[in-house]
Design a protein around this motif. Structure first.
Motif, mmCIF file in Angstrom:
data_model
loop_
_atom_site.group_PDB
_atom_site.id
_atom_site.type_symbol
_atom_site.label_atom_id
_atom_site.label_comp_id
_atom_site.label_asym_id
_atom_site.label_seq_id
_atom_site.Cartn_x
_atom_site.Cartn_y
_atom_site.Cartn_z
ATOM 1 N N CYS A 33 7.916 1.141 -6.368
ATOM 2 C CA CYS A 33 8.551 1.398 -5.060
ATOM 3 C C CYS A 33 9.690 0.419 -4.842
ATOM 4 N N MET A 34 10.808 0.923 -4.364
ATOM 5 C CA MET A 34 11.935 0.015 -4.116
ATOM 6 C C MET A 34 12.152 -0.238 -2.635
ATOM 7 N N CYS A 36 12.671 1.546 0.055
ATOM 8 C CA CYS A 36 13.782 2.144 0.792
ATOM 9 C C CYS A 36 13.325 2.722 2.121
ATOM 10 N N GLY A 37 12.052 3.084 2.221
ATOM 11 C CA GLY A 37 11.542 3.588 3.488
ATOM 12 C C GLY A 37 11.708 5.075 3.701
ATOM 13 N N VAL A 38 12.213 5.782 2.696
ATOM 14 C CA VAL A 38 12.424 7.222 2.847
ATOM 15 C C VAL A 38 11.097 7.948 3.092
ATOM 16 N N CYS A 39 10.049 7.506 2.420
ATOM 17 C CA CYS A 39 8.747 8.166 2.585
ATOM 18 C C CYS A 39 8.261 8.042 4.017
ATOM 19 N N GLN A 54 5.487 3.101 2.603
ATOM 20 C CA GLN A 54 6.320 1.996 2.101
ATOM 21 C C GLN A 54 5.642 0.652 2.360
ATOM 22 N N PHE A 57 2.627 -0.043 0.245
ATOM 23 C CA PHE A 57 2.963 -0.465 -1.113
ATOM 24 C C PHE A 57 3.308 -1.952 -1.147
ATOM 25 N N CYS A 87 11.288 10.827 -2.442
ATOM 26 C CA CYS A 87 11.277 9.444 -2.941
ATOM 27 C C CYS A 87 12.275 9.308 -4.100
ATOM 28 N N ILE A 93 3.527 9.720 -4.048
ATOM 29 C CA ILE A 93 3.013 9.014 -2.863
ATOM 30 C C ILE A 93 1.767 9.699 -2.298
HETATM 31 S S1 SF4 Z 1 10.406 6.627 -0.754
HETATM 32 FE FE1 SF4 Z 1 8.780 5.210 -0.236
HETATM 33 S S2 SF4 Z 1 7.649 4.994 -2.138
HETATM 34 FE FE2 SF4 Z 1 9.595 5.855 -2.686
HETATM 35 S S3 SF4 Z 1 10.821 4.050 -3.177
HETATM 36 FE FE3 SF4 Z 1 11.223 4.549 -1.046
HETATM 37 S S4 SF4 Z 1 9.795 3.247 0.083
HETATM 38 FE FE4 SF4 Z 1 9.079 3.323 -2.024
#
Ligand code: SF4
Ligand code: SF4
Ligand code: SF4
Lengths: 205, 750, 299
Positions: A33-34, A36-39, A54, A57, A87, A93
Motif C-alpha cells: 500500500c502506498m 494514497c487513500g483512494v480506497c 488505508q 494497512f 487501488c 483490499i
Molecule cells: S488505494 Fe488504499 S490500499 Fe491501495 S495504495 Fe491507496 S491507500 Fe493503499
C-alpha cells in the motif's frame, strides 16, 4: 488483550505485519500500500469505518495488533469491490478486509456484538449445515440475533417486507420445516471439515 | 547590400482578403503613401506562382524590401522566405479580416485598418537594412567542459562522438564526481528492482581512451573571456601552471555539494556517530561491499535503520534548502536495499512526507522496496535523541500520533547544493536596494561574495552564469533547457536542477548538443534561441553615447562589456537579439539593422490619425512577439473580434520598448496605448528573462509624460500575457476602446 | 443458430420459494426464446457469497466453489459454467483464479474435495449470463427476437457492484459500463443517460445487518433514478434487485420520500419484449408491480 503494553518501540517493528502476511488471506499485499487513500475515499460506508482500509494497512505496519484485530472497521465492508478496481497498487483490499475479519474471529478477539459479524456467522453456519442457504431460517435467526425482545420488534418492523415476499412467492414460510439442502450432505460436510483442518494446520502452527 | 532601396509591395487576395477588402485601394495606399516602387496583386500569394512573382521582381526589378500584405508574419514563413532582401508583413488576415465582422457598416473601418497596416509595413521596410556580416564570426569546434563527473564525462563522450574535440577541466584529482562515491546507483533498466553498478569506471575508461578528449585534473578555469565561437579560457592546475585555450562553446557540469548536515543539530548529527548522511552511508556500504554494514560508533552490525527524508530540505527554515533534491527518496530506497538484500531480517524504515521517485522506473523501484519489506511510514521527524542507540521522535501523519523509534542507525536524506558559483552583480544588487540604486545610477559597485566562482567569466555582469530559483544555474526551464543566460554556456546535471546520476548523464547529452549547435551558429553569425538564425546584431553610435551603462546593466545575457572609458563593447555572439539594450538606451543610439527605434517609430507615425471629431480613436498595441502576438493570432483563428481602432506592432521583447515610441504616439494623436509582455516573477515566461518587468519599470516613468501632456494615465497600460491568453487579448483591447469612449479622444490630433 | 448449452449454477437465491425465484423464471423464459439450454449442476451448493468469511476461512470457502466446478466437470463436461447471480459468478470465478495461481491451495482444495469423492481440473470458463448474451449472441441477435418493443418506458440501468467489479464485463469500464443501457435500448426502451448511481453499492448483505446505513445508500440509488426521469429500474443482480425494491416503504417512512419504483431484471424486460406473458416473465414476483411492463405483456 495481551499486548496493549507493547512499547512504542515495539510497535514500529514489523512483527504484526509478518503475522498478517503469514496468516491473513492476501495479507502479503499489505506492505504494498502506498497510502494514497483512494480506497478509503471509494468505500460506500467509508464514513462509518473507525479506520478505513488505508489506515488499517498503516496500523498493521505500525504493529497495532489489537487495535486492528478488535476493530469493527473491516466488518463494514459491503464487498462492493470499488476499492479493488481503483487501488493504484492493485491491492486485493476487499479480500484483505474479509481476511482480517476471519483471522480476528479465528483468534476469538473479533468484536462480538458487531451486527455484520453476527450475520456473517449465521450465514456461514446456515450454509455449512445444509450446503445451501435457507433464507427464511437465516432471516429468522437474524431477527433474533440480538435477543428475543429486539427480535420481535425487528420482525414486526420487517413484517411488511416479509409479507410482500411471501405473497410474491419469493419467501416460503414452509421452509422452516426443512427446505433447501444439498443431497450429498455427508460428503459436503466432510469436505468442509477437511478444508478447515488443512487451513488450521497451516495457520495455527 | 548597400545599393538602392527598392520596395515591392505584394497584395494577396486569397483567404477571403479579396472579398473583404478593396485591393485597388490597398494598392494605391502602398504606392502613394507607402512609396512602394513595385506593387502587384495575386489571388493566392503563397502559391508557387505567387512566390515566383515576387522572386522574379527581386531578380529582375531589383526589389530588395519585400512587403507582403497577406497573413500574419507567423504564417507561411516557408513560402515567403526570400534571400538577401528584407521581408515585412502587413497582417491583413489575422490582424484585420478575421477579427472584424463582415458587415456593410464595418467595411469602412476594416478597410482603414488594412490601409494602415500597409503604410506601417512600408514604413518599416523603408527604415530597415539588410543584415550584413560583422566579420566577428569564426568557427571553433572545441568544447570546454567544466566538471568531470558523469554529466561532464558524458557531455565529452557525446560531443566527441559527433566530431567535436573536448577538454574536461576537473577540480579534483579524479574523474567520476559524486557518482564515483556511490556503492551502487538507483536502477536505470527494467525491471527497476535492484540497485545497479554505477558504471563510473567504464565511463572513465572510455574518456581516457578517447583521443578527442583532453582531461585536466586538479584544475580549474581561472578566467574565461570572449564569446561563443571565440572563448578563451585559462586552465590553471593546482601546481600553479596555467594554459590558455580557445573554445567555441562551454558546458558547465560542476555538480553539487552535499548539504552540510551540521546545520541539523536537532537530528544529533555530529553528536551521535550513528547518525549519518546518505553520502556517508555510501562509504559504509562500499566498505562492507555486500557484507553486513557496520555502524560507525562501535562497529556493530546494523540490525535496524531509519531514513529521515527531506532532512533540511523542502523547508523554509533558516539554513535549510527550499527545494526538493529529487534523488534522495530513491536513494533511500536503494540504501534500504543495501541492508535488506544482505539480510532481510534487518528492519528498515523510511520516514517520509511525500515519497518522490521521479523517472521511468521510480514507481517500480518503490514497489520493489516494499516487496523487499522496507517499511514506509508517512511522518515528520522532529528530533533524534542521542543515546547508545539513536531514538527518532516523529509524528505519524496517517495515524495522527506522536511516536518514537530506537534504531541502530539513522540516515539523513540531506539534499544537494548546486555548485553554480557566484551570484551575478544583478542578483546581488537586487538583494540590496542601496547597491541596486547605485548600480542603476551606473556607479561601480563592489561585489562582495564568499562563494568561489566556477567559471571566472571576464564578463562585466559577474563571474558565473546567473542563477534561478534556489541558486541553480538554469535558464528558461520551460522552453529552453540547458540554455543559461550566458549564450554559448550550457549547464548540465545537478548544477542546473536537482537530479540523480542517470538523469545527469542524460542531461549532458542535451547540453552537449546545444553547445555544438551554438559553436556552429557563432561561426555563421546567427543568433541562438529564441531568434534562431537572426543575422542582425546591435550596433551603437559612439558619438551619441553618454556612457550611462544602462545597456550593460540591463542586457539579460551579459553580452555587453565596457571599455576603459565606459563605452559599451558588444559581443555579438553573446547577444540574443532581444533589443533590451535598445529600449534601455536613453539617447537612442543603439539599433539593429532590421529592428530599431525607427523601424517601429516610423510605423506608428505612419498610422493615419483621423480628426478628433471623426470619433475614430486609435489604439497602439505593442505586443511581444513570443507570447502576446501568437495569442492575438490565435484569437483571430478563433474569430474573436476586437476593436477596429487597434493597430498592433510586434516587438521582440517588451524590454526593447523605447520610451520615445510612447511619447511619439501620444504626441501624434493616439488615444490609448496597450503594452503586452510576458508574465514576470519566478515562473517567468519571458524568452528574454525579464523584458516585461523592465518595460513595466520604464513605463512607470510614462506618468510624467502623460502629465505634461495633460493626458489621463489610463491611456497607457501594460499587461502580462501568456501565449494561452487567447480570450483575454481581444478583451484587453476592447476594454481600452471602452476606456477611451469614457474619457474622450486625445486632443493631440493634427 | 444451433442450441447453445451451458452448465448452469443457479445459486441459493434462485431456488424455488427464495428471494430471486422470479429471476430464474424470467431467465428460463428468455433462454427458451434465445435457444439457450441450461444444464443445472446437480447437487450444487452455496458459494458463501461474500459474507461467509466470518466462519469460513479461505480454504473452506474455495472448497465450496471448487465442489460446484468439480460437479460441473463431472456432469456437464466441457461446458462453460454460467451463473445468473453476481455473487455466485464472482465467488466461483475468484476460486478458479486463485486456484490457478496457487498450486498449494489447489492441492489442498483437491484434498478436501476428495472427501466428497470429487476432483477438480479447473478448466472450464466461469461466466455470467450477461456475458453469454453479449459475447455468444450479441446485441443484434438479442434484438431480432423482440416482438413487443418496450416503447415509452424510461429505465435506469442499475449495474451495481459485483457484476461490474472486480471482473466486470470485457470491454466495459468499471466506472460507467454501458451494456445494461444497450440491453434496454435493444428492447426498445429508453435508458437514463448519466445515471450517476449506476455502479454504486446498495449495501449488499449489509442491508440485513446495517439496515440504516444501507438504506441511506439505496435511497440515493432510487433518487438518482427518479432524477433521471426513470419509470423503473433494471438490474442484473439479485441482491441489488431485492435491496432496491423491498425497502422502499421503510425509506419513505424514514426520509419522507414517496418512492414506488419497480425494480426488475434484464431478463424480465427481455421476456416481455419477446412477447411472453407477465407470468412467464416473472412479473408476478414484483412487490412493486411493474405496471408499464404488465401493460405491454397484457396486450
Ligand atoms: S488505494 Fe488504499 S490500499 Fe491501495 S495504495 Fe491507496 S491507500 Fe493503499
Ligand atoms: S469492497 Fe469493502 S472495503 Fe472495498 S470499497 Fe467496498 S465496502 Fe469498502
Ligand atoms: S527527493 Fe524526496 S527526500 Fe529528497 S527532497 Fe525530494 S521529497 Fe525530500
Amino acid at each position: 488483550m495481551s499486548d496493549t503494553n507493547t512499547s512504542m518501540v515495539e510497535k514500529y517493528r514489523n512483527n504484526f505485519l509478518k503475522e498478517v502476511e503469514a496468516n491473513v488471506e492476501e495479507g502479503e499485499w499489505v506492505k504494498m500500500c502506498m497510502q494514497c487513500g483512494v480506497c478509503s475515499g471509494s468505500c460506500p460506508l467509508g464514513p462509518h469505518w473507525d479506520h478505513p482500509p488505508q489506515e488499517l494497512f498503516m496500523m498493521i505496519r505500525a504493529g497495532k495488533r489489537d487495535e486492528v484485530l478488535e476493530s469493527t472497521s473491516m466488518w463494514m465492508c459491503t464487498s462492493c469491490y470499488n476499492c479493488i478496481v481503483r487501488c493504484p497498487r492493485e491491492l486485493p483490499i476487499t479480500h484483505i478486509m474479509h481476511g482480517l475479519a476471519h483471522y480476528a474471529t479465528r483468534l476469538g478477539i473479533e468484536p462480538k456484538n458487531q451486527p455484520t459479524r453476527k450475520f456473517a456467522q449465521l450465514f456461514w453456519d446456515n450454509l455449512a449445515r445444509n450446503g445451501r442457504v435457507n433464507e427464511l431460517k437465516l432471516g429468522i435467526s437474524l431477527y433474533f440475533m440480538n435477543g428475543i425482545v429486539e427480535g420481535i420488534k425487528t420482525a414486526l418492523g420487517m413484517a411488511g417486507i416479509g409479507m410482500g415476499m411471501v405473497k410474491t412467492k419469493r419467501m416460503n414460510p414452509m421452509e422452516i420445516l426443512g427446505g433447501h439442502t444439498v443431497k450429498d450432505k455427508k460428503g459436503f460436510q466432510a469436505m468442509i471439515k477437511k478444508a478447515q483442518e488443512l487451513e488450521a494446520a497451516r495457520v495455527d502452527n | 547590400m548597400s545599393d538602392e532601396m527598392k520596395i515591392g509591395a505584394y497584395i494577396c487576395n486569397g483567404c477571403g482578403l479579396g472579398e473583404r477588402l478593396d485591393s485597388g485601394q490597398l494598392e494605391t495606399t502602398a504606392t502613394r503613401d507607402g512609396k512602394a516602387q513595385v506593387c502587384q496583386q495575386h489571388d493566392f500569394l503563397c502559391s508557387e506562382a505567387g512566390v515566383k512573382m515576387i522572386q522574379d521582381d527581386i531578380d529582375n526589378e531589383g526589389v530588395n524590401r519585400v512587403v507582403i500584405a497577406a497573413c500574419s508574419r507567423r504564417a507561411k514563413t516557408d513560402a515567403f522566405n526570400f534571400e538577401n532582401v528584407s521581408i515585412h508583413r502587413a497582417n491583413l488576415r489575422e490582424g484585420v479580416i478575421w477579427v472584424r465582422p463582415d458587415t456593410d457598416e464595418m467595411t469602412e473601418t476594416t478597410q482603414e485598418m488594412a490601409d494602415d497596416y500597409i503604410r506601417m509595413a512600408c514604413a518599416e521596410a523603408k527604415f530597415s537594412k539588410i543584415p550584413e556580416k560583422s566579420g566577428e564570426q569564426g568557427i571553433n569546434k572545441n568544447i570546454l567542459i567544466v566538471g568531470g563527473g558523469v554529466a561532464g564525462m558524458n557531455a565529452a563522450l557525446e560531443a566527441s562522438k559527433a566530431g567535436y574535440p573536448c577538454t574536461i577541466v576537473e577540480k579534483s584529482a579524479a574523474l567520476g564526481g559524486a557518482t564515483a562515491q556511490l556503492y551502487k546507483k538507483i536502477p536505470t533498466k527494467a525491471p527497476y528492482a535492484d540497485p545497479e553498478d554505477t558504471g563510473v569506471d567504464e565511463m572513465i575508461a572510455a574518456v581516457e581512451a578517447d583521443s578527442n578528449i583532453t582531461v585536466h585534473l586538479n584544475s580549474t578555469t581561472t578566467n574565461i573571456s570572449g564569446a561563443p565561437g571565440r572563448f578563451a579560457a585559462d586552465i590553471s592546475a593546482e601546481s600553479g601552471s596555467t594554459e590558455t585555450r580557445d573554445f567555441g562553446a562551454i558546458v558547465q557540469a560542476s555538480g553539487f555539494t552535499p548539504y552540510d548536515a551540521n546545520q541539523l543539530p536537532e537530528f544529533a548529527y555530529g553528536k551521535n556517530k550513528d547518525v549519518v548522511t546518505q553520502m556517508e552511508l555510501e562509504a559504509l556500504a562500499k566498505e562492507a561491499n555486500g557484507g553486513a554494514i557496520k555502524r560507525p560508533s562501535d562497529g556493530k552490525e546494523v540490525s535496524s535503520v531509519l531514513f529521515i527524508q527531506c532532512a533540511g530540505q523542502r523547508s523554509k527554515k533558516e539554513g535549510h534548502l527550499e527545494h526538493c533534491s529529487g534523488y534522495c527518496c530513491s536513494a533511500s530506497i536503494k540504501q534500504a536495499m543495501y541492508f535488506k538484500d544482505q539480510n532481510p531480517a534487518i528492519d528498515t524504515t523510511v520516514l517520509y512526507t511525500d515519497l518522490r521517485t521521479p523517472g521511468a522506473g521510480g514507481e517500480n523501484f518503490y514497489r520493489s522496496g516494499q516487496q523487499k519489506g522496507v517499511i514506509f511510514t508517512k511522518g515528520i521527524a522532529s528530533e533524534v535523541v542521542d543515546g547508545a542507540n539513536p531514538t527518532v521522535k516523529f509524528k505519524d501523519l496517517i495515524l495522527d500520533e506522536d511516536n518514537d523509534l530506537e534504531v541502530d542507525m539513522v540516515v539523513l536524506a540531506t539534499g544537494m547544493v548546486p555548485n553554480s558559483g557566484q551570484p551575478t552583480r544583478a542578483e546581488l544588487t537586487d538583494m540590496d536596494s542601496e547597491d541596486a540604486e547605485a548600480e542603476k545610477a551606473g556607479e561601480e559597485v563592489e561585489i562582495r561574495v564568499d562563494v568561489e566562482s566556477i567559471l571566472n567569466l571576464d564578463y562585466r555582469q559577474g563571474k558565473d552564469v546567473p542563477h534561478m530559483a534556489n541558486g541553480f544555474a538554469d535558464s528558461h526551464f520551460i522552453c529552453f533547457p540547458y540554455e543559461t543566460q550566458r549564450t554559448g554556456i550550457y549547464t548540465a546535471g545537478p548544477t542546473r536542477r536537482p537530479m540523480d546520476s542517470y538523469q545527469a548523464r542524460e542531461d549532458a547529452v542535451g547540453a552537449a548538443m546545444r553547445a555544438i549547435s551554438e559553436a556552429e551558429n557563432a561561426g555563421l553569425g546567427r543568433a541562438a534561441h529564441p531568434r534562431v538564425g537572426d543575422l542582425s546584431f546591435p550596433t551603437f553610435r559612439k558619438e551619441g553615447c553618454t556612457q550611462c551603462k544602462r545597456c550593460t546593466v540591463e542586457c539579460p545575457f551579459g553580452a555587453i562589456n565596457e571599455d576603459e572609458e565606459g563605452y559599451p563593447i558588444y559581443n555579438e555572439s553573446r547577444c540574443r537579439r532581444c533589443g533590451t539594450c535598445m529600449g534601455a538606451c536613453p539617447v537612442r543610439v543603439i539599433s539593429f539593422e532590421n529592428y530599431s527605434v525607427d523601424t517601429v517609430g516610423q510605423q506608428l507615425k505612419n498610422v493615419d490619425i483621423p480628426d478628433e471629431f471623426d470619433e475614430k480613436p486609435r489604439i497602439l498595441v505593442l505586443a511581444c512577439e513570443n507570447d502576446a502576438y501568437p495569442a492575438l493570432d490565435m484569437a483571430a483563428q478563433n474569430r474573436l473580434e476586437y476593436s477596429a481602432f487597434a493597430r498592433i506592432i510586434p516587438v521582440r521583447c517588451l524590454g526593447s520598448t523605447s520610451l520615445s515610441w510612447i511619447t511619439d504616439s501620444l504626441n501624434s494623436g493616439f488615444d490609448g496605448i496597450v503594452l503586452m509582455g510576458c508574465p514576470s516573477g519566478d515562473n517567468y515566461q519571458c524568452h528574454f528573462v525579464k523584458g516585461s518587468l523592465m518595460a513595466q519599470e520604464r513605463m512607470s516613468k510614462v506618468g510624467d509624460t502623460l502629465e505634461t501632456l495633460n493626458l489621463e494615465k489610463e491611456r497607457v497600460q501594460t499587461f502580462e500575457i501568456s501565449i494561452t491568453d487567447i480570450h483575454r487579448v481581444p478583451q484587453i483591447i476592447n476594454e481600452m476602446a471602452e476606456t477611451i469612449e469614457q474619457i474622450g479622444m486625445s486632443p493631440f490630433k493634427f | 443458430m444451433a442450441t447453445k448449452e451451458y452448465s448452469f449454477y443457479p445459486g441459493c437465491s434462485s431456488q424455488e420459494g427464495a428471494s430471486s425465484s422470479n429471476y430464474l423464471k424470467s431467465v428460463n423464459t428468455m433462454c427458451e426464446v434465445l435457444d439457450i439450454k441450461l444444464n443445472t449442476i446437480p447437487d450444487w451448493n452455496c458459494c458463501s457469497a461474500s459474507i461467509g468469511y466470518c466462519g469460513g476461512g479461505e480454504l473452506p470457502r474455495l472448497a465450496l466453489s471448487a465442489r460446484n466446478i468439480a460437479l460441473s466437470e463431472q456432469h456437464n463436461a466441457g461446458q462453460d459454467i454460467v451463473a445468473t447471480c453476481a455473487a455466485c459468478w464472482l465467488a466461483t470465478k475468484e476460486t478458479q483464479e486463485r486456484l490457478e495461481m496457487d498450486g498449494d491451495l489447489m492441492a489442498e482444495t483437491n484434498q478436501a474435495l476428495s472427501e466428497a469423492g470429487l476432483t477438480l481440473k479447473n478448466e472450464n470458463k466461469i461466466r455470467h449470463m450477461v456475458e453469454v448474451l453479449i459475447e455468444d449472441l450479441g446485441y443484434d441477435e438479442l434484438g431480432k427476437h423482440v416482438t413487443k418493443p418496450l416503447e415509452g418506458i424510461k429505465i435506469a440501468g442499475y449495474v451495481g457492484c459485483q457484476t461490474n467489479r472486480p471482473f466486470g464485463i470485457e470491454g466495459e469500464s468499471f466506472e460507467n459500463p454501458k451494456y445494461l443501457d444497450k440491453f434496454i435500448e435493444t428492447m426498445g426502451a429508453e435508458p437514463v443517460e448519466k445515471y450517476d448511481k449506476k455502479v454504486s453499492c446498495c449495501g449488499g448483505a449489509l442491508a440485513f445487518s446495517e439496515p440504516e446505513k444501507s438504506q441511506a445508500l439505496i435511497k440515493d440509488i432510487i433518487e438518482a433514478a427518479y432524477d433521471g426521469g426513470a419509470d423503473m429500474i433494471v438490474t442484473p443482480c439479485p441482491v441489488c434487485q431485492m435491496n432496491v425494491e423491498v425497502y422502499q416503504d421503510k425509506i419513505n417512512a424514514k426520509y419522507g420520500t414517496k418512492f414506488s419504483i419497480p425494480v426488475t431484471y434484464y431478463s424480465t424486460l427481455m421476456s416481455v419484449a419477446y412477447g411472453k406473458s407477465g407470468k412467464e416473465a416473472g412479473l408476478d414476483g414484483q412487490i412493486i408491480p411493474a405496471k408499464k411492463l404488465e401493460d405491454i405483456a397484457g396486450k
